[in-house]
Design a protein around this motif. Structure first.
Motif, PDB file in Angstrom:
ATOM      1  N   MET A 143       0.836  -1.266   0.037  1.00  0.00           N
ATOM      2  CA  MET A 143       0.054  -0.094  -0.140  1.00  0.00           C
ATOM      3  C   MET A 143       0.803   1.297   0.073  1.00  0.00           C
ATOM      4  O   MET A 143       0.605   2.187  -0.767  1.00  0.00           O
ATOM      5  N   LYS A 144       2.006   1.287   0.810  1.00  0.00           N
ATOM      6  CA  LYS A 144       2.687   2.488   1.137  1.00  0.00           C
ATOM      7  C   LYS A 144       3.418   2.860  -0.318  1.00  0.00           C
ATOM      8  O   LYS A 144       3.839   3.941  -0.551  1.00  0.00           O
ATOM      9  N   ARG A 145       3.510   1.786  -1.406  1.00  0.00           N
ATOM     10  CA  ARG A 145       4.205   2.215  -2.742  1.00  0.00           C
ATOM     11  C   ARG A 145       3.396   3.284  -3.542  1.00  0.00           C
ATOM     12  O   ARG A 145       3.637   3.876  -4.516  1.00  0.00           O
ATOM     13  N   TYR A 146       2.091   3.514  -3.225  1.00  0.00           N
ATOM     14  CA  TYR A 146       0.932   4.238  -4.055  1.00  0.00           C
ATOM     15  C   TYR A 146       1.040   5.503  -3.205  1.00  0.00           C
ATOM     16  O   TYR A 146       0.594   6.573  -3.948  1.00  0.00           O
ATOM     17  N   ILE A 147       1.690   5.716  -2.103  1.00  0.00           N
ATOM     18  CA  ILE A 147       1.589   7.007  -1.455  1.00  0.00           C
ATOM     19  C   ILE A 147       2.405   8.088  -2.216  1.00  0.00           C
ATOM     20  O   ILE A 147       1.861   9.388  -2.560  1.00  0.00           O
ATOM     21  N   PRO A 148       3.508   7.935  -2.530  1.00  0.00           N
ATOM     22  CA  PRO A 148       4.290   9.057  -3.685  1.00  0.00           C
ATOM     23  C   PRO A 148       3.642   9.447  -4.944  1.00  0.00           C
ATOM     24  O   PRO A 148       3.648  10.503  -5.090  1.00  0.00           O
ATOM     25  N   ASN A 149       3.027   8.324  -5.437  1.00  0.00           N
ATOM     26  CA  ASN A 149       2.436   8.607  -6.651  1.00  0.00           C
ATOM     27  C   ASN A 149       1.276   9.131  -6.464  1.00  0.00           C
ATOM     28  O   ASN A 149       0.587   9.995  -7.399  1.00  0.00           O
ATOM     29  N   ALA A 150       0.441   9.104  -5.564  1.00  0.00           N
ATOM     30  CA  ALA A 150      -0.718   9.719  -5.092  1.00  0.00           C
ATOM     31  C   ALA A 150      -0.405  11.379  -4.887  1.00  0.00           C
ATOM     32  O   ALA A 150      -1.147  12.192  -5.515  1.00  0.00           O
ATOM     33  N   LEU A 151       0.620  11.765  -4.133  1.00  0.00           N
ATOM     34  CA  LEU A 151       1.104  12.707  -3.990  1.00  0.00           C
ATOM     35  C   LEU A 151       1.511  13.586  -5.363  1.00  0.00           C
ATOM     36  O   LEU A 151       1.218  14.637  -5.526  1.00  0.00           O
ATOM     37  N   THR A 152       2.073  13.003  -6.204  1.00  0.00           N
ATOM     38  CA  THR A 152       2.475  13.459  -7.467  1.00  0.00           C
ATOM     39  C   THR A 152       1.073  13.585  -8.366  1.00  0.00           C
ATOM     40  O   THR A 152       1.191  14.782  -9.027  1.00  0.00           O
ATOM     41  N   LEU A 153       0.241  12.921  -8.420  1.00  0.00           N
ATOM     42  CA  LEU A 153      -1.071  13.182  -9.072  1.00  0.00           C
ATOM     43  C   LEU A 153      -1.746  14.457  -8.278  1.00  0.00           C
ATOM     44  O   LEU A 153      -2.554  15.146  -9.189  1.00  0.00           O
ATOM     45  N   LEU A 154      -1.690  14.643  -6.838  1.00  0.00           N
ATOM     46  CA  LEU A 154      -2.417  15.837  -6.559  1.00  0.00           C
ATOM     47  C   LEU A 154      -1.553  17.026  -6.979  1.00  0.00           C
ATOM     48  O   LEU A 154      -2.020  18.207  -7.095  1.00  0.00           O
ATOM     49  N   ASN A 199      11.178   4.158   0.640  1.00  0.00           N
ATOM     50  CA  ASN A 199      12.237   3.342  -0.060  1.00  0.00           C
ATOM     51  C   ASN A 199      11.229   2.799  -1.112  1.00  0.00           C
ATOM     52  O   ASN A 199      11.386   1.522  -1.498  1.00  0.00           O
ATOM     53  N   VAL A 200      10.604   3.287  -1.727  1.00  0.00           N
ATOM     54  CA  VAL A 200       9.643   2.834  -2.808  1.00  0.00           C
ATOM     55  C   VAL A 200       9.954   3.635  -3.973  1.00  0.00           C
ATOM     56  O   VAL A 200       8.851   3.930  -4.997  1.00  0.00           O
ATOM     57  N   GLN A 201      11.145   4.448  -4.371  1.00  0.00           N
ATOM     58  CA  GLN A 201      11.204   4.891  -5.597  1.00  0.00           C
ATOM     59  C   GLN A 201      11.144   3.953  -6.625  1.00  0.00           C
ATOM     60  O   GLN A 201      11.574   2.617  -6.698  1.00  0.00           O
ATOM     61  N   SER A 202      10.467   4.282  -7.891  1.00  0.00           N
ATOM     62  CA  SER A 202      10.519   3.648  -9.188  1.00  0.00           C
ATOM     63  C   SER A 202      10.518   4.540 -10.266  1.00  0.00           C
ATOM     64  O   SER A 202      10.489   5.655 -10.406  1.00  0.00           O
ATOM     65  N   ASP A 209       4.865  18.344  -5.144  1.00  0.00           N
ATOM     66  CA  ASP A 209       5.955  17.892  -5.858  1.00  0.00           C
ATOM     67  C   ASP A 209       7.191  17.518  -4.738  1.00  0.00           C
ATOM     68  O   ASP A 209       7.892  16.736  -4.971  1.00  0.00           O
ATOM     69  N   PHE A 210       7.546  18.479  -3.762  1.00  0.00           N
ATOM     70  CA  PHE A 210       8.434  18.223  -2.840  1.00  0.00           C
ATOM     71  C   PHE A 210       8.474  16.919  -2.032  1.00  0.00           C
ATOM     72  O   PHE A 210       9.308  16.146  -1.778  1.00  0.00           O
ATOM     73  N   PHE A 211       7.058  16.847  -1.596  1.00  0.00           N
ATOM     74  CA  PHE A 211       6.881  15.886  -0.562  1.00  0.00           C
ATOM     75  C   PHE A 211       6.642  14.361  -1.281  1.00  0.00           C
ATOM     76  O   PHE A 211       6.862  13.404  -0.609  1.00  0.00           O
ATOM     77  N   ASP A 212       6.443  14.498  -2.620  1.00  0.00           N
ATOM     78  CA  ASP A 212       6.136  13.029  -3.265  1.00  0.00           C
ATOM     79  C   ASP A 212       7.822  12.537  -3.257  1.00  0.00           C
ATOM     80  O   ASP A 212       7.835  11.058  -2.831  1.00  0.00           O
ATOM     81  N   GLY A 213       8.825  13.264  -3.649  1.00  0.00           N
ATOM     82  CA  GLY A 213      10.137  12.529  -3.737  1.00  0.00           C
ATOM     83  C   GLY A 213      10.384  12.401  -2.219  1.00  0.00           C
ATOM     84  O   GLY A 213      11.388  11.127  -1.881  1.00  0.00           O
ATOM     85  N   PHE A 214      10.182  12.987  -1.143  1.00  0.00           N
ATOM     86  CA  PHE A 214      10.455  12.959   0.223  1.00  0.00           C
ATOM     87  C   PHE A 214       9.897  11.488   0.579  1.00  0.00           C
ATOM     88  O   PHE A 214      10.438  10.912   1.347  1.00  0.00           O
TER      89      PHE A 214
END
Length: 249
Positions: free
Chosen positions: A1-12, A54-57, A43-48
């Protein structure tokens, strides 16, 4: 589930950029700037989040650039298009009375000059594409990042709105100033100049002196001169990066 969090922030970030486009097309510059700021925050917090979880892709990298293309590429290009369009008309004190700005022909007064502003969007796309295939830009940037450039362009209508001054307004709404800024923006986005990134590997002052001093100066400038501080901060960022490069050599 956690792997979707950065992409969700990017979509926001992308969602915020889309809303900003709608506002700027309808001449609501302040509202557009608010959603650009919000998009840059995401944009800042999706990378953070990606690093911490540890779910960079590779998907996240590509999605991030696509979102930035709208929020930090398309929006500033349209803002510059609008501002140059305004210089083609007779200046009035009622800057935000846009009842007559209802068509593309009216906005540009029949001139093709405002379309120069969209060069910022093209330069942003080129920069983002280069960034995606450049393996060196991990601890620094080559050229001005698109979010910083977006802040620079979006600061102009905010300065006119909240720090209303005949002198400042006459400078900002000078077509030669705007054309020069457009050319500078396109160049600095894709310059080979190394600019430091605000990424802290540790909190040691000695290792991050430039970053700490820059952040402190940003806070002081924003408190003292508000939105007018943004162009100064961008110049400061570039200058400190160049100085940092020279001292490191």
């Amino acid at each position: 589930m956690k792997r979707y969090i950065p992409n969700a922030l990017t979509l926001l970030n992308l969602f915020s950029g889309c809303i900003a486009v709608i506002f700027v097309v309808n001449d609501s510059f302040v509202a557009a700037a608010l959603f650009v700021f919000l998009g840059i925050f995401f944009d800042f917090f999706d990378g953070f989040a990606a690093r911490k979880l540890n779910v960079q892709s590779e998907l996240g990298v590509q999605l991030d650039s696509l979102a930035d293309m709208v929020t930090s590429g398309l929006v500033p290009g349209i803002v510059m298009f609008k501002l140059i369009g305004l210089t083609q008309r007779v200046w009035t004190d009622d800057f935000y009375d846009h009842d007559s700005y209802n068509s593309l022909l009216e906005i540009t007064s029949g001139s093709f000059l405002p379309f120069l502003g969209l060069a910022i969007t093209l330069a942003s796309a080129y920069r983002l594409a280069k960034f995606n295939i450049d393996t060196e830009q991990q601890s620094y940037f080559k050229g001005l990042p698109t979010p910083a450039n977006a802040l620079l362009i979006l600061s102009l209508p905010l300065i006119m709105e909240y720090q209303n001054s005949d002198l400042i307004n006459s400078i900002i709404l000078n077509q030669w100033f705007l054309m020069g800024l457009t050319v500078f923006s396109c160049w600095i986005l894709n310059a080979n100049t190394k600019l430091f990134a605000l990424k802290f590997k540790d909190w040691n002052f000695k290792n991050n002196a430039t970053r700490y001093i820059f952040i402190l100066l940003c806070v002081v400038l924003l408190i003292i001169i508000q939105f007018a501080a943004i162009p100064i901060i961008i110049i400061l960022y570039i200058s400190m990066s160049v100085l940092d490069n020279l001292t490191s050599k």
